[in-house]
Design a protein around this motif. Structure first.
Motif, PDB file in Angstrom:
ATOM      1  N   GLY A   1      31.630  39.176   8.306  1.00 44.39           N
ATOM      2  CA  GLY A   1      30.658  39.680   7.346  1.00 44.39           C
ATOM      3  C   GLY A   1      30.620  41.197   7.292  1.00 44.39           C
ATOM      4  N   GLY A   2      31.745  41.826   7.629  1.00 46.50           N
ATOM      5  CA  GLY A   2      31.833  43.280   7.584  1.00 46.50           C
ATOM      6  C   GLY A   2      31.329  43.963   8.844  1.00 46.50           C
ATOM      7  N   ALA A   3      31.182  43.202   9.940  1.00 43.07           N
ATOM      8  CA  ALA A   3      30.711  43.783  11.202  1.00 43.07           C
ATOM      9  C   ALA A   3      31.868  44.223  12.106  1.00 43.07           C
ATOM     10  CB  ALA A   3      29.832  42.773  11.948  1.00 43.07           C
TER      11      ALA A   3
ATOM     12  N   GLN B   1      34.212  45.576  -0.563  1.00 40.69           N
ATOM     13  CA  GLN B   1      33.285  45.268   0.517  1.00 40.69           C
ATOM     14  C   GLN B   1      33.228  46.463   1.448  1.00 40.69           C
ATOM     15  OE1 GLN B   1      33.832  41.558   2.608  1.00 40.69           O
ATOM     16  NE2 GLN B   1      32.221  42.035   4.090  1.00 40.69           N
TER      17      GLN B   1
ATOM     18  N   PRO C   1      28.747  45.001   5.283  1.00 40.90           N
ATOM     19  CA  PRO C   1      28.267  43.704   4.798  1.00 40.90           C
ATOM     20  C   PRO C   1      28.054  43.634   3.284  1.00 40.90           C
ATOM     21  CG  PRO C   1      26.457  44.951   5.738  1.00 40.90           C
ATOM     22  CD  PRO C   1      27.714  45.756   5.975  1.00 40.90           C
TER      23      PRO C   1
ATOM     24  N   THR D   1      36.247  47.169  10.813  1.00 45.34           N
ATOM     25  CA  THR D   1      35.772  48.132   9.827  1.00 45.34           C
ATOM     26  C   THR D   1      36.405  49.517   9.962  1.00 45.34           C
ATOM     27  OG1 THR D   1      33.905  48.691  11.243  1.00 45.34           O
ATOM     28  CG2 THR D   1      33.546  46.965   9.575  1.00 45.34           C
TER      29      THR D   1
END
Length: 149
Positions: free
Chosen positions: A26-28, A95, A98, A31
């Motif tokens: 979830g983009g955690a 994205q 998150p 990155t």
């Protein structure tokens, strides 16, 4: 409306792995660009020839809710494949951690390109070196929210 269709993962293992880690968390996680610690976003676009969805981690260059996509390809003499995808269909999903949003990509030139190029080099200094490696002017796209916000 988000881009829909069949996703075809990159042939490059590191790209496939980073996209999978970024999206599955979830983009955690995932990155940052490999070992640099510098932030990336994931951009989904439609393949110009295949019509399939492509996902690419690109350096995070953001200003006032808009983003830059720098077609550097490490200073190679040719543009990355996604450059042609953006030209054929400028609708993309981005994205950033998150948050996922729809954008429209627009290649910039002149003073506007210069302004975004400075922002890009500030975010990722190797871009300046990449430009020195190639005779082509590295294209810069500005991604603007599709909803006009």
């Amino acid at each position: 409306m988000p881009i829909e269709g069949e996703y075809e993962p990159s042939a490059a293992a590191w790209v496939r792995d980073q996209v999978a880690e970024y999206e599955s968390s979830g983009g955690a996680r995932g990155t940052t660009l490999r070992d640099t610690g510098l932030p990336v976003v994931i951009i989904t676009n439609r393949g110009a020839r295949s019509g399939k969805l492509r996902k690419t981690p690109l350096m995070r260059v953001e200003h006032d809710g808009r983003y830059a996509a720098v077609a550097s390809q490490g200073g190679a003499p040719t543009h990355p494949f996604w450059y042609y995808n953006f030209r054929a269909d400028p609708r993309v999903d981005l994205q950033d951690g998150p948050v996922k949003r729809e954008f429209v990509a627009r290649e910039v030139t002149g003073d506007e390109r210069s302004e975004w190029w400075k922002r890009a080099v500030a975010a990722y200094p190797p871009y300046a070196e990449y430009q020195e490696r190639t005779s082509r002017e590295i294209p810069v796209f500005v991604l603007e929210p599709a909803d006009g916000a």
